[in-house]
Design a protein around this motif. Sequence first.
Motif: not given
Length: 139
Positions: A76-105
């Motif tokens: 849990p100390w390793i930080r995850v940033i999503a780098l994605t083409t997915h702009e939908g709030a559902g993907y952002r929410r799913a990544m944050f719920e999975a443990g991500a702490c960043g989201y960049v398109l």
Amino acid sequence: MRHLRIYIADDHAVIRDGVRHLIDSEPDMAVVGEASNGEGAVEGVGRLSPHVVVMDVSMPGIGGIEATRRIFHSRPWIRVIALTTHEGAGYRRAMFEAGACGYVLKRAAPEYLIEAIRKVASGEAFIAPGADDGLESSR
């Protein structure tokens, strides 16, 4: 200056190459490993213990959401940033719920990814401008 160890997971070689060059051009960052799928990311992160993982959401096999969940569960100390083409709030929410702490398109300016890496490494959450439309405050 703290040297940040970064791991890249994306199924597109041209994206991994571009992100690696961007990160390696920063004096306080270095790419320590790469994977082209979720399984490889989980294994590589477990073996290399980076500070930050730049994770594509859609990849073959388990994909970025499940890979993030597995990384967060075991390290849990390793930080995850999503780098994605997915702009939908559902993907952002799913990544944050999975443990991500960043989201960049992927269409964002490169400096946003660098800013995201520095912020999440220091314990903050980060959502790049343009990726925050419709996101409820769940950071």
